[in-house]
Design an enzyme around this catalytic site. Sequence first.
Site, mmCIF file in Angstrom:
data_model
loop_
_atom_site.group_PDB
_atom_site.id
_atom_site.type_symbol
_atom_site.label_atom_id
_atom_site.label_comp_id
_atom_site.label_asym_id
_atom_site.label_seq_id
_atom_site.Cartn_x
_atom_site.Cartn_y
_atom_site.Cartn_z
ATOM 1 N N ASP A 190 -56.754 -57.371 -29.814
ATOM 2 C CA ASP A 190 -57.132 -58.550 -30.597
ATOM 3 C C ASP A 190 -56.228 -59.708 -30.186
ATOM 4 O O ASP A 190 -55.004 -59.580 -30.269
ATOM 5 C CB ASP A 190 -56.933 -58.217 -32.089
ATOM 6 C CG ASP A 190 -57.415 -59.338 -32.994
ATOM 7 O OD1 ASP A 190 -57.697 -60.441 -32.493
ATOM 8 O OD2 ASP A 190 -57.503 -59.100 -34.211
ATOM 9 N N ASN A 231 -62.195 -49.165 -46.669
ATOM 10 C CA ASN A 231 -60.822 -49.486 -47.057
ATOM 11 C C ASN A 231 -60.816 -50.408 -48.280
ATOM 12 O O ASN A 231 -61.812 -51.068 -48.577
ATOM 13 C CB ASN A 231 -60.126 -50.167 -45.868
ATOM 14 C CG ASN A 231 -58.635 -50.351 -46.091
ATOM 15 O OD1 ASN A 231 -58.002 -49.594 -46.830
ATOM 16 N ND2 ASN A 231 -58.065 -51.362 -45.448
ATOM 17 N N LYS A 234 -65.169 -55.725 -39.012
ATOM 18 C CA LYS A 234 -65.107 -57.140 -39.389
ATOM 19 C C LYS A 234 -63.642 -57.600 -39.526
ATOM 20 O O LYS A 234 -62.764 -56.777 -39.794
ATOM 21 C CB LYS A 234 -65.820 -57.251 -40.742
ATOM 22 C CG LYS A 234 -66.240 -58.617 -41.175
ATOM 23 C CD LYS A 234 -67.111 -58.444 -42.440
ATOM 24 C CE LYS A 234 -67.205 -59.713 -43.249
ATOM 25 N NZ LYS A 234 -67.812 -60.839 -42.535
ATOM 26 N N GLY A 235 -63.424 -58.894 -39.382
ATOM 27 C CA GLY A 235 -62.065 -59.436 -39.513
ATOM 28 C C GLY A 235 -61.465 -59.164 -40.891
ATOM 29 O O GLY A 235 -62.155 -59.276 -41.900
ATOM 30 N N GLY A 236 -60.203 -58.774 -40.899
ATOM 31 C CA GLY A 236 -59.447 -58.670 -42.136
ATOM 32 C C GLY A 236 -59.693 -57.433 -42.993
ATOM 33 O O GLY A 236 -59.137 -57.324 -44.088
ATOM 34 N N VAL A 237 -60.490 -56.478 -42.496
ATOM 35 C CA VAL A 237 -60.814 -55.317 -43.342
ATOM 36 C C VAL A 237 -59.707 -54.252 -43.354
ATOM 37 O O VAL A 237 -59.713 -53.350 -44.193
ATOM 38 C CB VAL A 237 -62.146 -54.643 -42.907
ATOM 39 C CG1 VAL A 237 -63.326 -55.565 -43.135
ATOM 40 C CG2 VAL A 237 -62.080 -54.181 -41.456
ATOM 41 N N GLY A 238 -58.777 -54.366 -42.407
ATOM 42 C CA GLY A 238 -57.682 -53.394 -42.360
ATOM 43 C C GLY A 238 -57.682 -52.582 -41.071
ATOM 44 O O GLY A 238 -57.132 -51.478 -41.045
ATOM 45 N N LYS A 239 -58.254 -53.128 -39.992
ATOM 46 C CA LYS A 239 -58.307 -52.399 -38.715
ATOM 47 C C LYS A 239 -56.904 -52.059 -38.222
ATOM 48 O O LYS A 239 -56.621 -50.935 -37.845
ATOM 49 C CB LYS A 239 -59.000 -53.252 -37.630
ATOM 50 C CG LYS A 239 -60.439 -53.566 -37.912
ATOM 51 C CD LYS A 239 -61.054 -54.427 -36.812
ATOM 52 C CE LYS A 239 -60.486 -55.826 -36.727
ATOM 53 N NZ LYS A 239 -60.699 -56.636 -37.924
ATOM 54 N N THR A 240 -56.019 -53.090 -38.230
ATOM 55 C CA THR A 240 -54.673 -52.876 -37.692
ATOM 56 C C THR A 240 -53.928 -51.836 -38.528
ATOM 57 O O THR A 240 -53.287 -50.930 -37.976
ATOM 58 C CB THR A 240 -53.882 -54.199 -37.677
ATOM 59 O OG1 THR A 240 -54.654 -55.156 -36.974
ATOM 60 C CG2 THR A 240 -52.530 -54.036 -37.018
HETATM 61 N N1 LIG Z 1 -55.726 -50.469 -48.324
HETATM 62 C C1 LIG Z 1 -55.005 -51.564 -48.380
HETATM 63 N N2 LIG Z 1 -54.290 -51.872 -49.495
HETATM 64 C C2 LIG Z 1 -53.546 -52.991 -49.533
HETATM 65 N N3 LIG Z 1 -53.439 -53.863 -48.546
HETATM 66 C C3 LIG Z 1 -54.138 -53.627 -47.400
HETATM 67 C C4 LIG Z 1 -54.948 -52.461 -47.259
HETATM 68 N N4 LIG Z 1 -55.487 -52.484 -46.029
HETATM 69 C C5 LIG Z 1 -55.050 -53.594 -45.426
HETATM 70 N N5 LIG Z 1 -54.240 -54.280 -46.241
HETATM 71 C C6 LIG Z 1 -53.585 -55.569 -45.988
HETATM 72 O O1 LIG Z 1 -54.600 -56.504 -45.654
HETATM 73 C C7 LIG Z 1 -54.134 -57.398 -44.636
HETATM 74 C C8 LIG Z 1 -55.068 -57.342 -43.434
HETATM 75 O O2 LIG Z 1 -54.978 -56.041 -42.892
HETATM 76 P P1 LIG Z 1 -55.069 -55.774 -41.322
HETATM 77 O O3 LIG Z 1 -54.222 -56.733 -40.569
HETATM 78 O O4 LIG Z 1 -54.833 -54.314 -41.126
HETATM 79 O O5 LIG Z 1 -56.605 -56.143 -41.115
HETATM 80 P P2 LIG Z 1 -57.396 -56.432 -39.737
HETATM 81 O O6 LIG Z 1 -58.782 -55.980 -39.962
HETATM 82 O O7 LIG Z 1 -56.659 -55.827 -38.595
HETATM 83 O O8 LIG Z 1 -57.296 -57.999 -39.684
HETATM 84 P P3 LIG Z 1 -57.705 -58.967 -38.423
HETATM 85 O O9 LIG Z 1 -59.177 -58.880 -38.276
HETATM 86 O O10 LIG Z 1 -57.231 -60.303 -38.887
HETATM 87 O O11 LIG Z 1 -56.954 -58.429 -37.247
HETATM 88 C C9 LIG Z 1 -52.714 -56.979 -44.327
HETATM 89 O O12 LIG Z 1 -51.829 -57.765 -45.079
HETATM 90 C C10 LIG Z 1 -52.654 -55.529 -44.781
HETATM 91 O O13 LIG Z 1 -51.343 -55.138 -45.184
#
Ligand SMILES: Nc1ncnc2c1ncn2[C@@H]1O[C@H](COP(=O)(O)OP(=O)(O)OP(=O)(O)O)[C@@H](O)[C@H]1O
Length: 391
Positions: A106, A328, A77-83
């Site tokens: 992405d 995460n 899902k979006g924003g969960v910390g994939k990157t």
């Molecule tokens: N375990 C964690 N603890 C603290 N901050 C986190 C953690 N995991 C992710 N983040 C923070 O949450 C934000 C979103 O993380 P990330 O970009 O990795 O998510 P994503 O799933 O790739 O987002 P998107 O779907 O928008 O590409 C970033 O600012 C990242 O630093």
Amino acid sequence: MAALLLLNRVSRSTSSNSIHRVAGALGFNSLNAQIHGDRISGTLFRVRPLATLAEGASRFDEMLSVNQRKFYLLGGKGGVGKTSCAASLAVKFASHGHPTIVVSTDPAHSLSDSFSQDLSGGVLKPVQGVDSPLLALEITPEIMKDEIKRQTGDKSVKNMMDSMGLGMFAGELGDLNLEDMLNAASPGIDEIAAISKVLQFMEAPEYSRFTRIVFDTAPTGHTLRLLSLPDFYDSSISKITKLKKKITAAASAFKSVFGKKEIQQQELPNELDQLKERMEKVRNVFRDVNTTEFVIVTIPTVMAINESSRLHASLRKENVPVHRLIVNQLLPQSESDCKFCSMRRKEQTRVLGLIQNDTELSGLKLIQSPLLDAEIRGVPALKFMGDLIWK
Ligand SMILES: Nc1ncnc2c1ncn2[C@@H]1O[C@H](COP(=O)(O)OP(=O)(O)OP(=O)(O)O)[C@@H](O)[C@H]1O
């Protein structure tokens, strides 16, 4: 057993070559380490196990041990910390001797933000601050569009019919070309671009030394389209090939009536067959347990878990290998626990229980990753996160 983590923060600075080595010797991990000349300063965290939840080891040794090339796709899902998870895995592979490429498919790229360096431009760029080779690529649809056009060349139906001496019958079909035909029904240029890159990595000798390719994929919908795209292409290409054969047969009949030489099948361009073969290759790679693993990333909320469960069901249907689930942003235990935190933690523990009872997710290796009290940006921070997740 036991894998929730407690993070006590202590600020320090050190003149050691590696803040991580010193931190490790002191029983700490480091985050936000900065190098100033020969001095390194940063924030140290003590990490110790706390709660009694299911074991969260990722079995990184298994991920490391295979020497042949492996593709890791991280999605959810979006924003969960994939990157963050993908970037930390790429750094960890590279630090353990695997020349690695990390690719963002992405359209809303955040690899540059995650590594805190400019990795944009649609070309492979070396990541600074990692000892062994780590290249990063943010796939840029516009640049890839041009590349694909160059690769497919001019495949207009009119030209094809002209070459058969049937140009006068081309009529309306004259404006049609292969790229338009594929684009009209195709899910999106981003996925095509990603597939095309996979092909390049698989086939071009200059990438052969890269033994780990990590994909930071787009949120769920896009990713599923990416994985089913080779099948879509396969069926489209089959249809186009059949159409071409019919036109050729008609042309032969037409020409023989007027006494012209019969058109031979081999006169037809065979690019479509080649494209079909290459798509089959990608499809097989995505489904081969020896070459590919899809890691689902989620957070401990009911909505995210439900989406992860649906994602796993779709991946299973596509026969894409999945073994690991990262949960995460788990709230760590704190000595001065506020009411809000303890309520959230209780809720998160309940959600972890849901995973254990979910038929799609319960069989996966559960990796628990704590919510850190700083944003994860830059190679030192990614190393820190990687050491917590990938062990
Ligand atoms: N375990 C964690 N603890 C603290 N901050 C986190 C953690 N995991 C992710 N983040 C923070 O949450 C934000 C979103 O993380 P990330 O970009 O990795 O998510 P994503 O799933 O790739 O987002 P998107 O779907 O928008 O590409 C970033 O600012 C990242 O630093």
